[in-house]
Design a protein around this motif. Structure first.
Motif, PDB file in Angstrom:
ATOM      1  N   ILE A 251       0.839  -1.201   0.000  1.00 42.63           N
ATOM      2  CA  ILE A 251       0.000   0.000   0.000  1.00 42.63           C
ATOM      3  C   ILE A 251       0.873   1.249   0.000  1.00 42.63           C
ATOM      4  N   ALA A 252       1.914   1.250   0.837  1.00 39.80           N
ATOM      5  CA  ALA A 252       2.814   2.410   0.897  1.00 39.80           C
ATOM      6  C   ALA A 252       3.562   2.591  -0.412  1.00 39.80           C
ATOM      7  N   GLY A 253       4.057   1.494  -0.989  1.00 43.73           N
ATOM      8  CA  GLY A 253       4.793   1.580  -2.247  1.00 43.73           C
ATOM      9  C   GLY A 253       3.938   2.105  -3.384  1.00 43.73           C
ATOM     10  N   MET A 254       2.703   1.627  -3.470  1.00 42.92           N
ATOM     11  CA  MET A 254       1.784   2.108  -4.508  1.00 42.92           C
ATOM     12  C   MET A 254       1.438   3.571  -4.280  1.00 42.92           C
ATOM     13  N   GLY A 255       1.177   3.927  -3.018  1.00 41.94           N
ATOM     14  CA  GLY A 255       0.782   5.298  -2.712  1.00 41.94           C
ATOM     15  C   GLY A 255       1.886   6.300  -2.970  1.00 41.94           C
ATOM     16  N   ILE A 256       3.113   5.987  -2.550  1.00 43.03           N
ATOM     17  CA  ILE A 256       4.243   6.892  -2.763  1.00 43.03           C
ATOM     18  C   ILE A 256       4.501   7.082  -4.252  1.00 43.03           C
ATOM     19  N   THR A 257       4.484   5.985  -4.993  1.00 42.31           N
ATOM     20  CA  THR A 257       4.730   6.065  -6.432  1.00 42.31           C
ATOM     21  C   THR A 257       3.642   6.880  -7.128  1.00 42.31           C
ATOM     22  N   LEU A 258       2.401   6.672  -6.729  1.00 42.93           N
ATOM     23  CA  LEU A 258       1.292   7.408  -7.330  1.00 42.93           C
ATOM     24  C   LEU A 258       1.380   8.895  -7.012  1.00 42.93           C
ATOM     25  N   CYS A 259       1.719   9.219  -5.771  1.00 43.88           N
ATOM     26  CA  CYS A 259       1.844  10.630  -5.381  1.00 43.88           C
ATOM     27  C   CYS A 259       2.962  11.329  -6.154  1.00 43.88           C
ATOM     28  N   MET A 260       4.077  10.634  -6.360  1.00 43.22           N
ATOM     29  CA  MET A 260       5.177  11.208  -7.124  1.00 43.22           C
ATOM     30  C   MET A 260       4.761  11.468  -8.568  1.00 43.22           C
ATOM     31  N   GLN A 261       3.974  10.552  -9.122  1.00 47.16           N
ATOM     32  CA  GLN A 261       3.516  10.713 -10.500  1.00 47.16           C
ATOM     33  C   GLN A 261       2.556  11.892 -10.624  1.00 47.16           C
ATOM     34  N   VAL A 262       1.630  12.017  -9.669  1.00 48.53           N
ATOM     35  CA  VAL A 262       0.657  13.114  -9.704  1.00 48.53           C
ATOM     36  C   VAL A 262       1.347  14.452  -9.477  1.00 48.53           C
ATOM     37  N   ALA A 263       2.343  14.468  -8.588  1.00 54.33           N
ATOM     38  CA  ALA A 263       3.063  15.715  -8.311  1.00 54.33           C
ATOM     39  C   ALA A 263       3.765  16.241  -9.557  1.00 54.33           C
ATOM     40  N   ARG A 264       4.254  15.329 -10.390  1.00 54.61           N
ATOM     41  CA  ARG A 264       4.937  15.735 -11.617  1.00 54.61           C
ATOM     42  C   ARG A 264       3.946  16.100 -12.719  1.00 54.61           C
ATOM     43  N   SER A 265       2.796  15.459 -12.718  1.00 56.07           N
ATOM     44  CA  SER A 265       1.785  15.707 -13.764  1.00 56.07           C
ATOM     45  C   SER A 265       0.435  15.916 -13.108  1.00 56.07           C
ATOM     46  N   PRO A 266       0.147  17.114 -12.573  1.00 58.38           N
ATOM     47  CA  PRO A 266      -1.117  17.372 -11.879  1.00 58.38           C
ATOM     48  C   PRO A 266      -2.348  17.134 -12.736  1.00 58.38           C
ATOM     49  N   ASN A 267      -2.204  17.260 -14.051  1.00 54.63           N
ATOM     50  CA  ASN A 267      -3.362  17.066 -14.922  1.00 54.63           C
ATOM     51  C   ASN A 267      -3.852  15.617 -14.913  1.00 54.63           C
ATOM     52  N   LEU A 268      -2.994  14.697 -14.453  1.00 53.13           N
ATOM     53  CA  LEU A 268      -3.418  13.300 -14.372  1.00 53.13           C
ATOM     54  C   LEU A 268      -4.583  13.135 -13.408  1.00 53.13           C
ATOM     55  N   LEU A 269      -4.556  13.915 -12.331  1.00 53.12           N
ATOM     56  CA  LEU A 269      -5.612  13.809 -11.325  1.00 53.12           C
ATOM     57  C   LEU A 269      -6.961  14.174 -11.924  1.00 53.12           C
ATOM     58  N   LYS A 270      -6.976  15.198 -12.778  1.00 58.57           N
ATOM     59  CA  LYS A 270      -8.226  15.586 -13.428  1.00 58.57           C
ATOM     60  C   LYS A 270      -8.713  14.501 -14.379  1.00 58.57           C
ATOM     61  N   ARG A 271      -7.764  13.865 -15.079  1.00 62.34           N
ATOM     62  CA  ARG A 271      -8.137  12.811 -16.019  1.00 62.34           C
ATOM     63  C   ARG A 271      -8.663  11.582 -15.298  1.00 62.34           C
ATOM     64  N   TRP A 272      -8.126  11.323 -14.099  1.00 68.21           N
ATOM     65  CA  TRP A 272      -8.544  10.124 -13.375  1.00 68.21           C
ATOM     66  C   TRP A 272      -9.847  10.320 -12.609  1.00 68.21           C
ATOM     67  N   LEU A 273     -10.108  11.546 -12.148  1.00 70.02           N
ATOM     68  CA  LEU A 273     -11.289  11.797 -11.321  1.00 70.02           C
ATOM     69  C   LEU A 273     -12.544  11.935 -12.180  1.00 70.02           C
ATOM     70  N   THR A 274     -12.944  10.845 -12.773  1.00 71.35           N
ATOM     71  CA  THR A 274     -14.182  10.800 -13.548  1.00 71.35           C
ATOM     72  C   THR A 274     -15.199   9.949 -12.813  1.00 71.35           C
ATOM     73  N   GLY A 275     -16.435   9.994 -13.266  1.00 66.92           N
ATOM     74  CA  GLY A 275     -17.477   9.204 -12.622  1.00 66.92           C
ATOM     75  C   GLY A 275     -17.175   7.718 -12.638  1.00 66.92           C
ATOM     76  N   LYS A 276     -16.680   7.219 -13.770  1.00 70.76           N
ATOM     77  CA  LYS A 276     -16.391   5.787 -13.889  1.00 70.76           C
ATOM     78  C   LYS A 276     -15.277   5.356 -12.937  1.00 70.76           C
ATOM     79  N   THR A 277     -14.220   6.173 -12.882  1.00 66.07           N
ATOM     80  CA  THR A 277     -13.104   5.789 -12.018  1.00 66.07           C
ATOM     81  C   THR A 277     -13.487   5.848 -10.540  1.00 66.07           C
ATOM     82  N   LEU A 278     -14.319   6.831 -10.180  1.00 68.23           N
ATOM     83  CA  LEU A 278     -14.752   6.923  -8.782  1.00 68.23           C
ATOM     84  C   LEU A 278     -15.608   5.729  -8.391  1.00 68.23           C
ATOM     85  N   VAL A 279     -16.545   5.351  -9.278  1.00 67.57           N
ATOM     86  CA  VAL A 279     -17.393   4.185  -9.003  1.00 67.57           C
ATOM     87  C   VAL A 279     -16.542   2.923  -8.909  1.00 67.57           C
ATOM     88  N   ALA A 280     -15.588   2.783  -9.848  1.00 68.55           N
ATOM     89  CA  ALA A 280     -14.703   1.608  -9.825  1.00 68.55           C
ATOM     90  C   ALA A 280     -13.860   1.586  -8.558  1.00 68.55           C
TER      91      ALA A 280
END
Length: 455
Positions: A251-280
């Motif tokens: 969980i920590a490894g996935m979370g740290i890696t994901l946070c580093m990716q989002v920090a470098r590309s903030p627009n990824l968060l907007k692309r991921w935060l869709t209705g389908k992804t939230l439901v999934a």
């Protein structure tokens, strides 16, 4: 190796390493380590010697650093003047004078153990060398990931069947003194459940990486469903290993890696935060929560809470060894043989106490500040290459490598990943694969557009 016949031998050897080796207790015993992993990896390296494949400067630097690390480790195997040993490590000289006064002194307190460990380190270096030469195309990386996943799924199927039948179909017995019962949790084809849990955690990440790249790979829907089922099987197996640390590390490894990716590309968060992804995400969270509540890990959490199982005493022992041998340590691979001189009586004479349950402290105790520094620089350089900002179509594979490396490194801070040889093999494989992706397949980096990509 551009012809099909030339690829048969290395492909077969990779199958031996990543499919057969887990069934040999994850390469726990010395003969398993040397006969299967060492010889196979060295042979892989020998087969690649005739290949004139271009390498990037960073790949050459990584190999050079590994050669320097191997060179340092080889010093433990050389007979040195007693005065020189006394200057670098007075306690080692005292050790020979007290316990082995009739033996010519070395920097290591146990020459045979250091030789075996050096061969294992040489094998890891050869694997890095071979992967850098073989993984010249994205397809090769995905084939290797497929082999890794196939091997893990086979052991997971075996594990689930025995977990359900309380070991009725057990083929691989645990090496004494491990007596962990199947009804209490899954240990897989390994002897120690925590180490098998790390294997399952890394395999889950590989499955996730392949699923994320399914569109890029144009994977058929039937294969996507098979990958999803494999991920569910691996996740179920992990949850029932009763290993709290492996789950927390994942969980920590996935979370740290994901946070580093989002920090470098903030627009990824907007692309991921869709209705389908939230439901999934909600559905997956509910399923994971339900599975966790019924798993052996939850039962162990409820019973033992956050009990460290003597890890404080184990770390104190490693610190004591390091304080007596701060410069060059006691010698590569010698910790299981030297720890009994330093450990407290509270730890008893168990197999668990033979390892520090912290690979960083154990490395410092056996190789000293110099050895630990060289290894840290080597792996740190590769880690920096792995985590640099990269534009690639292989995002899923790269995420799996990054999160897998982080999971391993976190777990190594409170357990003994290096206790068996298969887990370091997995670690350097993920580290090297990720390095190759960032070095060769970054489509926005002109420096990575070499002839290698067009092969």
């Amino acid at each position: 190796m551009s012809n099909i016949a030339g690829n048969i031998v290395p492909f077969s050897l990779l199958v031996v390493i990543f499919v057969l080796a887990p069934w040999l207790h994850g390469l726990d015993l010395v003969w398993e380590q040397l006969a299967v992993a060492g010889s196979a990896i060295l042979l892989i390296s020998w087969l690649t010697l005739g290949i004139s494949t271009p390498q990037t400067q960073n790949e050459n630097r990584a190999l050079l650093l590994w050669v320097l690390w191997l060179g340092y480790c080889a010093i433990y195997l050389l007979p040195l003047p007693a005065s020189f040993i006394t200057f670098l490590s007075p306690q080692t000289a005292t050790w020979y004078a007290t316990y082995a006064h009739d033996v010519r002194p070395y920097l290591t307190v146990y020459w045979q153990a250091s030789l075996i460990e050096w061969i294992k380190m040489l094998g890891l270096g050869c694997l890095i060398f071979a992967l850098i030469h073989w993984l010249r195309r994205p397809q090769a990386i995905y084939v290797l990931m497929g082999i890794l996943l196939f091997g893990a799924v086979l052991t997971a199927l075996y594990s689930v069947v025995n977990y359900a039948t309380e070991g009725a179909y057990e083929w691989v017995d645990a090496i004494p003194p491990w007596t962990f019962s199947w009804k209490n949790g899954i240990r897989g084809t390994f002897s120690y459940k925590n180490q098998y849990a790390v294997y399952m955690a890394l395999a889950c990440l590989i499955a996730i990486g392949l699923l994320c790249d399914a569109k890029y790979l144009k994977i058929p829907q039937a294969l996507v469903i098979l990958l999803l089922l494999s991920l569910c099987l691996l996740g179920y197996t992990l949850l029932n290993t009763s290993s709290r640390g492996a789950l927390a590390s994942l969980i920590a490894g996935m979370g740290i890696t994901l946070c580093m990716q989002v920090a470098r590309s903030p627009n990824l968060l907007k692309r991921w935060l869709t209705g389908k992804t939230l439901v999934a995400a909600i559905l997956i969270s509910v399923m994971l929560g339900t599975g966790f509540a019924q798993s052996s890990i939850y039962k162990r959490f409820s019973k033992e809470k956050l009990d460290d199982n003597g890890r404080i005493e184990l770390r104190d022992t490693a610190f004591s060894v390091f304080k007596d041998h701060p410069i060059v340590g006691t010698g590569l691979g010698t910790y299981p043989y030297i720890q009994h001189v330093y450990k407290t009586m509270l730890l008893g004479n168990t197999k668990m106490s033979k390892r520090a349950h912290n690979d960083y402290l154990e490395t410092m105790a056996t190789t000293g500040i110099i050895g630990f520094g060289l290894l840290a620089v080597t792996l740190g350089f590769m880690w920096l290459l792995l985590f640099r900002h990269t534009h690639t179509r292989m995002n899923g594979a790269l995420y799996a490598c990054r999160a897998g490396v982080m999971t391993y490194l976190i777990q190594a801070s409170f357990d003994t990943n290096a206790g068996i040889y298969f887990l370091p093999i997995l670690f350097v494989t993920l580290l090297t694969m990720g390095l190759i992706i960032t070095e060769r397949f970054d489509f926005k980096n002109p420096a990575s557009r070499t002839d290698i990509q067009r092969l």
